[in-house]
Design an enzyme around this catalytic site. Structure first.
Site, PDB file in Angstrom:
ATOM      1  N   ASN A   1       0.813  -1.227   0.090  1.00  0.00           N
ATOM      2  CA  ASN A   1       0.007  -0.059  -0.035  1.00  0.00           C
ATOM      3  C   ASN A   1       0.906   1.323  -0.008  1.00  0.00           C
ATOM      4  OD1 ASN A   1      -2.471   1.718   0.986  1.00  0.00           O
ATOM      5  ND2 ASN A   1      -0.868   1.973   2.672  1.00  0.00           N
TER       6      ASN A   1
ATOM      7  N   TYR B   1       3.395   9.862 -10.680  1.00  0.00           N
ATOM      8  CA  TYR B   1       2.374   9.373  -9.863  1.00  0.00           C
ATOM      9  C   TYR B   1       1.296   8.436 -10.898  1.00  0.00           C
ATOM     10  CZ  TYR B   1      -1.287   8.367  -6.371  1.00  0.00           C
ATOM     11  OH  TYR B   1      -2.105   7.818  -5.659  1.00  0.00           O
TER      12      TYR B   1
ATOM     13  N   LYS C   1       1.052   4.387 -11.087  1.00  0.00           N
ATOM     14  CA  LYS C   1      -0.089   3.688 -10.727  1.00  0.00           C
ATOM     15  C   LYS C   1      -0.422   2.785 -11.858  1.00  0.00           C
ATOM     16  CE  LYS C   1      -0.322   4.940  -6.278  1.00  0.00           C
ATOM     17  NZ  LYS C   1       0.063   3.904  -5.314  1.00  0.00           N
TER      18      LYS C   1
ATOM     19  N   THR D   1      -6.888  11.527   3.482  1.00  0.00           N
ATOM     20  CA  THR D   1      -5.635  10.830   4.358  1.00  0.00           C
ATOM     21  C   THR D   1      -4.434  11.922   4.324  1.00  0.00           C
ATOM     22  OG1 THR D   1      -4.427  10.103   2.409  1.00  0.00           O
ATOM     23  CG2 THR D   1      -6.190   8.397   3.411  1.00  0.00           C
TER      24      THR D   1
HETATM   25  N1  LIG Z   1      -5.551   9.266  -0.149  1.00  0.00           N
HETATM   26  C1  LIG Z   1      -6.015   9.217  -1.612  1.00  0.00           C
HETATM   27  O1  LIG Z   1      -6.609  10.268  -2.152  1.00  0.00           O
HETATM   28  C2  LIG Z   1      -5.546   7.992  -2.586  1.00  0.00           C
HETATM   29  C3  LIG Z   1      -6.048   7.872  -3.824  1.00  0.00           C
HETATM   30  C4  LIG Z   1      -5.549   6.897  -4.711  1.00  0.00           C
HETATM   31  C5  LIG Z   1      -4.613   6.051  -4.034  1.00  0.00           C
HETATM   32  N2  LIG Z   1      -4.013   6.425  -2.911  1.00  0.00           N
HETATM   33  C6  LIG Z   1      -2.827   5.447  -2.704  1.00  0.00           C
HETATM   34  O2  LIG Z   1      -3.175   4.882  -1.162  1.00  0.00           O
HETATM   35  C7  LIG Z   1      -2.148   4.571  -0.678  1.00  0.00           C
HETATM   36  C8  LIG Z   1      -1.899   4.795   0.743  1.00  0.00           C
HETATM   37  O3  LIG Z   1      -2.099   6.453   0.744  1.00  0.00           O
HETATM   38  P1  LIG Z   1      -2.490   7.138   1.805  1.00  0.00           P
HETATM   39  O4  LIG Z   1      -3.657   7.918   1.234  1.00  0.00           O
HETATM   40  O5  LIG Z   1      -3.280   6.511   2.754  1.00  0.00           O
HETATM   41  O6  LIG Z   1      -1.731   8.393   2.304  1.00  0.00           O
HETATM   42  P2  LIG Z   1      -0.843   8.438   3.527  1.00  0.00           P
HETATM   43  O7  LIG Z   1       0.454   9.277   3.409  1.00  0.00           O
HETATM   44  O8  LIG Z   1      -1.523   8.456   4.883  1.00  0.00           O
HETATM   45  O9  LIG Z   1       0.035   6.965   3.394  1.00  0.00           O
HETATM   46  C9  LIG Z   1       1.016   6.641   2.699  1.00  0.00           C
HETATM   47  C10 LIG Z   1       2.035   5.893   3.432  1.00  0.00           C
HETATM   48  O10 LIG Z   1       3.062   5.042   2.822  1.00  0.00           O
HETATM   49  C11 LIG Z   1       4.186   5.392   3.683  1.00  0.00           C
HETATM   50  N3  LIG Z   1       5.494   5.634   2.672  1.00  0.00           N
HETATM   51  C12 LIG Z   1       5.663   6.393   1.808  1.00  0.00           C
HETATM   52  N4  LIG Z   1       6.981   6.217   1.271  1.00  0.00           N
HETATM   53  C13 LIG Z   1       7.315   5.003   1.902  1.00  0.00           C
HETATM   54  C14 LIG Z   1       8.547   4.335   1.845  1.00  0.00           C
HETATM   55  N5  LIG Z   1       9.465   4.596   0.900  1.00  0.00           N
HETATM   56  N6  LIG Z   1       8.868   3.215   2.480  1.00  0.00           N
HETATM   57  C15 LIG Z   1       7.802   2.798   3.211  1.00  0.00           C
HETATM   58  N7  LIG Z   1       6.626   3.453   3.590  1.00  0.00           N
HETATM   59  C16 LIG Z   1       6.307   4.492   2.772  1.00  0.00           C
HETATM   60  C17 LIG Z   1       3.827   6.732   4.294  1.00  0.00           C
HETATM   61  O11 LIG Z   1       4.763   6.978   5.593  1.00  0.00           O
HETATM   62  C18 LIG Z   1       2.509   6.407   4.695  1.00  0.00           C
HETATM   63  O12 LIG Z   1       2.349   5.738   5.856  1.00  0.00           O
HETATM   64  C19 LIG Z   1      -0.682   4.961  -1.550  1.00  0.00           C
HETATM   65  O13 LIG Z   1      -0.249   4.079  -2.295  1.00  0.00           O
HETATM   66  C20 LIG Z   1      -1.705   6.106  -2.545  1.00  0.00           C
HETATM   67  O14 LIG Z   1      -1.040   6.497  -3.395  1.00  0.00           O
HETATM   68  C21 LIG Z   1      -4.271   7.269  -2.149  1.00  0.00           C
END
Ligand SMILES: NC(=O)c1ccc[n+]([C@@H]2O[C@H](COP(=O)([O-])OP(=O)(O)OC[C@H]3O[C@@H](n4cnc5c(N)ncnc54)[C@H](O)[C@@H]3O)[C@@H](O)[C@H]2O)c1
Length: 250
Positions: free
Chosen positions: A90, A157, A161, A192
């Protein structure tokens, strides 16, 4: 209803946002959970929250852009809990907003390392560990609606993805007869910390892009991930599922 009873699950990027919700929901449904991320304090808080509700969890610090740390992470899941049944890859970052013509090469590489190469590294070691268990396994890779459509200013990004969806399909084909199911989840905009960079005008604009006229909740993504991770999804592999308030229907 403990639909993951007896299962061992790994969630990367589980110290906040969507990953944290997935870790909590996995644990609430009976799985032992390895919470992973870069921030030890936040990770231990997630572990304590799971334990305070009677669940079983541990934290392992890993930067998933480093293949050696991914190898050590998966090894730690097996040494801590004896096996690995479910992995949700994730962790991800949005990267800065920049046109392709201006995108810094180093920033491009950082986003691809964190979002895409990490999924390859984790799957490589997860599949190796699952393959040795002679039991069904499940992998969920976190993409985005931006894995299915373009967006100005977010090329790294968007590219990462999109690539996760292709990588997932290839890995799913390779493992279909081994009982290991691999799918991708594609959320639209979810509340988030990744959205913290947005101004209130940008947030309003995003809300209106989602036909339900609101930003999604991490728990709403976790519910889809839970179902895909459970035996209820036993005929589901090699595909991608959006959880997007109608974003892609427009
Ligand atoms: N929030 C949104 O709108 C959204 C939409 C579509 C997809 N996503 C995807 O969901 C996933 C989670 O994102 P989120 O929205 O919860 O944001 P978030 O920033 O809360 O979570 C991302 C997590 O990944 C960790 N992370 C980042 N780089 C890292 C690394 N090199 N090693 C280990 N951990 C690492 C961060 O510390 C964090 O805990 C991501 O892949 C993001 O692209 C989020």
């Amino acid at each position: 209803m403990n639909i993951l009873n007896g299962k061992v699950a790994l969630v990367t990027g589980a110290t906040s946002g969507i990953g944290k919700s997935i870790a909590l929901l996995y644990a609430a449904n009976g799985a032992k959970v390895m919470v992973s991320g870069r921030n030890e304090k936040s990770g231990q808080e997630v572990v304590r929250e799971i334990q305070s509700k009677g669940g079983d969890a541990a934290f392992f610090k890993a930067d998933v852009s480093d293949p050696e740390q991914c190898r050590a992470l998966i090894q730690s899941v097996v040494s801590t809990f004896g096996r690995i049944d479910i992995a949700c890859n994730n962790a991800g970052v949005s990267g800065g907003l920049s046109l392709v013509v201006d995108y810094e090469v180093a920033s491009w590489k950082d986003v691809l390392d964190t979002n895409l190469n990490s999924v390859f590294y984790c799957m490589k070691y997860e599949l190796d560990a699952m393959g040795k268990q002679n039991a069904p396994g499940v992998i969920i890779n976190m993409s985005s609606v931006l894995g299915l459509t373009g967006e100005m200013g977010l090329s790294a990004y968007v590219a990462s993805k999109h690539a996760i969806i292709g990588l997932t399909k290839s890995a799913a084909l390779e493992n279909a007869t081994k009982g290991i199911r691999i799918n991708t989840v594609c959320p639209a905009y979810i509340e988030t910390p990744i959205l913290d960079v947005l101004s209130s005008e940008q947030r309003k604009a995003i809300e209106s892009l989602q036909p339900v006229m609101r930003i999604g909740k991490p728990e709403e993504v976790a519910e889809l991930v839970l179902w895909l991770s459970s035996d209820k999804a036993s005929f589901v592999t090699g595909s991608h599922y959006s959880v997007d308030g109608g974003y892609l229907a427009r």
